[in-house]
Enzyme design. Structure first.
Site, PDB file in Angstrom:
ATOM      1  N   GLU A 193      -9.724  -1.673  -9.287  1.00 17.66           N
ATOM      2  CA  GLU A 193     -10.633  -0.549  -9.122  1.00 17.66           C
ATOM      3  C   GLU A 193      -9.924   0.732  -9.547  1.00 17.66           C
ATOM      4  O   GLU A 193      -8.888   1.084  -8.996  1.00 17.66           O
ATOM      5  CB  GLU A 193     -11.047  -0.408  -7.655  1.00 17.66           C
ATOM      6  CG  GLU A 193     -11.868  -1.585  -7.159  1.00 17.66           C
ATOM      7  CD  GLU A 193     -12.161  -1.497  -5.661  1.00 17.66           C
ATOM      8  OE1 GLU A 193     -12.995  -2.293  -5.196  1.00 17.66           O
ATOM      9  OE2 GLU A 193     -11.557  -0.657  -4.966  1.00 17.66           O
TER      10      GLU A 193
ATOM     11  N   TYR B 169      -6.218 -10.327   4.125  1.00 12.91           N
ATOM     12  CA  TYR B 169      -7.230  -9.264   4.023  1.00 12.91           C
ATOM     13  C   TYR B 169      -7.984  -9.331   2.696  1.00 12.91           C
ATOM     14  O   TYR B 169      -9.194  -9.145   2.634  1.00 12.91           O
ATOM     15  CB  TYR B 169      -6.569  -7.890   4.176  1.00 12.91           C
ATOM     16  CG  TYR B 169      -7.523  -6.756   3.944  1.00 12.91           C
ATOM     17  CD1 TYR B 169      -8.493  -6.453   4.894  1.00 12.91           C
ATOM     18  CD2 TYR B 169      -7.507  -6.017   2.765  1.00 12.91           C
ATOM     19  CE1 TYR B 169      -9.404  -5.435   4.677  1.00 12.91           C
ATOM     20  CE2 TYR B 169      -8.411  -5.001   2.539  1.00 12.91           C
ATOM     21  CZ  TYR B 169      -9.359  -4.709   3.498  1.00 12.91           C
ATOM     22  OH  TYR B 169     -10.266  -3.719   3.277  1.00 12.91           O
ATOM     23  N   LYS B 170      -7.278  -9.624   1.620  1.00  8.72           N
ATOM     24  CA  LYS B 170      -7.910  -9.669   0.310  1.00  8.72           C
ATOM     25  C   LYS B 170      -8.636 -10.995   0.051  1.00  8.72           C
ATOM     26  O   LYS B 170      -9.242 -11.171  -0.999  1.00  8.72           O
ATOM     27  CB  LYS B 170      -6.867  -9.417  -0.790  1.00  8.72           C
ATOM     28  CG  LYS B 170      -6.348  -7.973  -0.812  1.00  8.72           C
ATOM     29  CD  LYS B 170      -5.195  -7.825  -1.802  1.00  8.72           C
ATOM     30  CE  LYS B 170      -4.529  -6.450  -1.748  1.00  8.72           C
ATOM     31  NZ  LYS B 170      -5.294  -5.364  -2.377  1.00  8.72           N
TER      32      LYS B 170
ATOM     33  N   HIS C  29     -12.088   2.750   7.009  1.00  5.07           N
ATOM     34  CA  HIS C  29     -10.815   2.121   6.648  1.00  5.07           C
ATOM     35  C   HIS C  29     -10.263   1.252   7.770  1.00  5.07           C
ATOM     36  O   HIS C  29      -9.185   0.674   7.624  1.00  5.07           O
ATOM     37  CB  HIS C  29      -9.781   3.179   6.261  1.00  5.07           C
ATOM     38  CG  HIS C  29      -9.888   3.643   4.844  1.00  5.07           C
ATOM     39  ND1 HIS C  29      -9.908   4.962   4.480  1.00  5.07           N
ATOM     40  CD2 HIS C  29      -9.993   2.945   3.684  1.00  5.07           C
ATOM     41  CE1 HIS C  29     -10.021   5.058   3.161  1.00  5.07           C
ATOM     42  NE2 HIS C  29     -10.075   3.850   2.654  1.00  5.07           N
TER      43      HIS C  29
ATOM     44  N   ARG D  48      -6.641   6.913  -8.282  1.00  2.00           N
ATOM     45  CA  ARG D  48      -5.684   5.903  -7.849  1.00  2.00           C
ATOM     46  C   ARG D  48      -6.234   4.548  -8.275  1.00  2.00           C
ATOM     47  O   ARG D  48      -7.411   4.427  -8.630  1.00  2.00           O
ATOM     48  CB  ARG D  48      -5.461   5.934  -6.338  1.00  2.00           C
ATOM     49  CG  ARG D  48      -6.685   5.565  -5.524  1.00  2.00           C
ATOM     50  CD  ARG D  48      -6.416   5.665  -4.037  1.00  2.00           C
ATOM     51  NE  ARG D  48      -5.530   4.601  -3.569  1.00  2.00           N
ATOM     52  CZ  ARG D  48      -5.946   3.440  -3.060  1.00  2.00           C
ATOM     53  NH1 ARG D  48      -7.231   3.178  -2.937  1.00  2.00           N
ATOM     54  NH2 ARG D  48      -5.087   2.535  -2.647  1.00  2.00           N
TER      55      ARG D  48
ATOM     56  N   TYR E 290       0.832  -1.201   0.000  1.00  2.00           N
ATOM     57  CA  TYR E 290       0.000   0.000   0.000  1.00  2.00           C
ATOM     58  C   TYR E 290       0.872   1.259   0.000  1.00  2.00           C
ATOM     59  O   TYR E 290       1.925   1.292   0.633  1.00  2.00           O
ATOM     60  CB  TYR E 290      -0.885   0.040   1.254  1.00  2.00           C
ATOM     61  CG  TYR E 290      -1.893  -1.072   1.356  1.00  2.00           C
ATOM     62  CD1 TYR E 290      -2.625  -1.493   0.254  1.00  2.00           C
ATOM     63  CD2 TYR E 290      -2.131  -1.694   2.577  1.00  2.00           C
ATOM     64  CE1 TYR E 290      -3.578  -2.501   0.372  1.00  2.00           C
ATOM     65  CE2 TYR E 290      -3.077  -2.708   2.701  1.00  2.00           C
ATOM     66  CZ  TYR E 290      -3.799  -3.106   1.595  1.00  2.00           C
ATOM     67  OH  TYR E 290      -4.723  -4.099   1.727  1.00  2.00           O
TER      68      TYR E 290
ATOM     69  N   ASN F 109      -6.698   0.478  -7.074  1.00  2.00           N
ATOM     70  CA  ASN F 109      -6.665  -0.478  -5.982  1.00  2.00           C
ATOM     71  C   ASN F 109      -6.961  -1.841  -6.606  1.00  2.00           C
ATOM     72  O   ASN F 109      -7.499  -1.913  -7.707  1.00  2.00           O
ATOM     73  CB  ASN F 109      -7.737  -0.115  -4.954  1.00  2.00           C
ATOM     74  CG  ASN F 109      -7.663  -0.998  -3.725  1.00  2.00           C
ATOM     75  OD1 ASN F 109      -6.595  -1.158  -3.148  1.00  2.00           O
ATOM     76  ND2 ASN F 109      -8.788  -1.575  -3.341  1.00  2.00           N
TER      77      ASN F 109
END
Ligand code: HEM
Lengths: 199, 346
Positions: free
Chosen positions: B265, B316-317, B193, B223, B37, B225
């Site tokens: 995204e 997390y993903k 978040h 951006r 990140y 993601n």
């Protein structure tokens, strides 16, 4: 996740402390929140008027005699938290700018108090909160949208759809609840050991 | 890119596919062999002809099918669109912003005519013609935000700026990577978040918020993601997790090329003129491993990124179960050669 992983939506509750920059103070407590009120009244009292709303409902101990002795202020006692919250809404309707709010009790109670205040434009950050008694959580089922209250374990049965929900640390202030996510969605029937972790 | 709209599905029989042109313009997000990140925010200036950033909002070959999928999701769960009462000005800002940019950038598909406050909107691909009074919600079939939110690909969140932060006070969210609008609506930046790992110690979120607070109307930003999804499913919501979560068990080294998709995204942020709200657009692009591998440079790159991804991000993903299968499938394309930096396909 690595050690240190912590979901920032989970509220941090501290101990109640008087804030002198005020025109008036309202203290709202239920059950074991009575102890937090007693501790508050052991601090140097502010000069402005103080109103205390207390409901003994759910208390492990009887704090009322001690409160009646210690609270040198307007003490209003209610049999149930519902009655307390109704009186709180009436009070807010007449409250003026500069009111400081202190609340203590279960998480659900404190967020009910905060929600009522939000209807009058009072920000969450202006409501001081002290969690007492129990770590029990309200859980929002993300699948059927029901709330299940008084959850004390890592996995809870949804009161709406009956699914077994894993209780996440992700917290919505608007709902006063943690997110519950079907625990065995990927592998039906595989439910981990249920443990009491929010006593 | 030609705008021949495809008939395809993002659920049940999953007939979604990318044309060779759509693959070529895919917003591949990895300029390097490692990923972590970062505050990867850049000006949303016009990209080259045919790129997904050529125009303010990208309309592509999946437009009609995606709008249809969105309508299905909203019918099954109206709570995927929510707007707090104080967001009405922002809703009209959003309607004006989307109508004007679509009509300007795709005049063959969309048109907007204005006579004072009496406006007429024409959306040819979806067969819509609507006359209404700007500012009078009663003259539209539904609220202005939902009305146009249904006619643009991707998800939208409207952010209210106050108390030195941003609040997600409205949203239309039907193609999300596993977060719930119904649960999150009304939350502030740090709260929504909250679940993202590693970012606190990297300081990413605090710097990104600071940047956005001073976002100017004339200077939108963007951006990228990314995550992964099994099957080309747009609606990977927590609400419907019981419907799609089990697909994670189906991936193996043989079928990973077909089943596993990179989900990117393109996030763009625009300051609105009247309400001072920020429109946050989250546009989802899907590409199967097979499609990606038509450009071996991308397959090599993604092989390395996925193989070496930080374990917290893997978890997390939601990639844990099938990471190895996809890495194994991709490994055949990776000869270990240095491919330099940059996201280009060749
Ligand atoms: C202001 C508009 C934005 C909104 C409404 C938004 C919303 C969200 C939400 C809902 C999530 C999912 C959290 C969950 O797991 O429940 C997320 C993830 C994330 N957001 Fe944002 N976000 C915004 C802007 C940004 C910006 C500008 C950055 C720049 C650094 C950022 C960085 C991230 C990252 C790194 C993740 C984790 C993504 C992943 O690994 O898949 N966000 N965001």
């Amino acid at each position: 996740m690595e050690r240190g992983y912590w979901i920032r939506s989970k509220p941090v509750y501290t101990a109640l402390l008087w804030n002198d920059k005020a025109t008036a103070h309202a203290v709202l407590a239920a059950g074991d929140g009575g102890l937090a009120v007693l501790k508050l009244f052991q601090q140097a009292l502010p000069e402005q008027p103080i109103t205390v709303f207390y409901s003994p409902a759910g208390a492990d101990k009887d704090y009322l005699p001690a409160l009646q002795a210690a609270v040198d202020a307007d003490l209003r006692v209610f049999a149930t938290t519902a009655e307390l919250l109704a009186a709180w809404a009436d009070y807010l309707a007449t409250a003026r700018m500069g009111l400081r709010i202190y609340t203590a009790g279960t998480e659900k109670f404190m967020w009910d108090v905060t929600d009522a205040a939000a209807d009058f434009g009072i920000l969450n950050q202006d409501v001081m909160k002290e969690l007492t008694g129990s770590l029990a959580r309200s859980v929002y089922c993300v699948h059927c949208k029901s709330l299940t209250h008084e959850v004390t374990s890592n996995i809870a049965t949804c009161s709406g759809c009956g699914r077994q929900l894993f209780v996440r640390d992700h917290f919505s202030r608007r709902m006063g609840a943690y997110m519950g996510l079907m625990v065995d969605a990927e592998n039906p029937g595989e439910v981990p050991q249920i443990e009491e972790i929010y006593p | 890119m030609s705008l021949a709209f495809k008939q395809e599905t993002f659920r049940d029989d999953y007939t979604f596919r990318n044309s060779p042109e759509a693959i070529r313009r895919f917003p591949f997000p990895f300029p390097e062999d490692q990923y972590m990140y970062s505050v990867n925010i850049e000006p949303h200036t016009a990209g080259p002809k045919g790129a997904v950033t050529e125009f303010t909002l990208d309309v592509d070959e999946h437009y009609v099918a995606e709008c249809r999928d969105k309508a299905i999701t909203l019918e099954q769960d109206p709570g995927r669109c929510a707007s707090l009462p104080h967001m009405m000005d922002a809703e009209w800002d959003f309607l004006e912003f989307t109508m004007e940019s679509l009509a300007r950038d795709y005049p063959e598909q969309f048109s907007l005519s204005k006579n004072g406050k009496a406006w007429t909107w024409i959306n040819r691909p979806l067969g819509i013609e609507q006359s209404f009074v700007f500012g009078d919600a009663a003259t539209l079939p539904m609220g202005p935000f939902e009305y146009m939110g249904r006619q643009v690909q991707g998800d939208f969140v409207l952010l209210d700026q106050r108390e030195d932060t941003l609040f997600a006070d409205a949203g239309i969210v039907t193609s999300q990577a596993d977060w719930s609008l119904a649960f999150n609506v009304g939350m502030s930046w740090n709260e929504w978040h909250g679940p993202v790992p590693q970012v606190t110690k990297l300081g990413v979120m605090d710097r990104a918020l600071k940047f956005l607070m001073s976002l100017q109307q004339a200077n939108p930003v963007r951006r990228l993601n990314w995550t992964m999804t099994i099957n080309p499913r747009l609606d990977t919501s927590p609400e419907n997790y019981p419907l799609w979560g089990g697909d994670r068990n189906k991936v193996n080294e043989q079928n990973a090329g077909e089943l596993a998709h990179l989900r990117v995204e393109l996030q763009t942020l625009f300051r609105m003129p009247r309400s001072n709200a920020i429109v946050f657009s989250i546009r989802c692009y899907l590409i199967s491993m097979q499609e990606m591998a038509t450009y071996p440079r991308w397959a090599k790159r993604f092989h390395r990124v996925l193989r070496d991804l930080h374990p917290d991000l893997v978890e997390y993903k939601g990639i844990t179960k099938y990471q190895q299968a996809v890495v194994a499938w991709l490994s055949r394309f990776d000869d270990g050669a240095d491919i330099g930096t940059g996201t280009q396909p060749e």
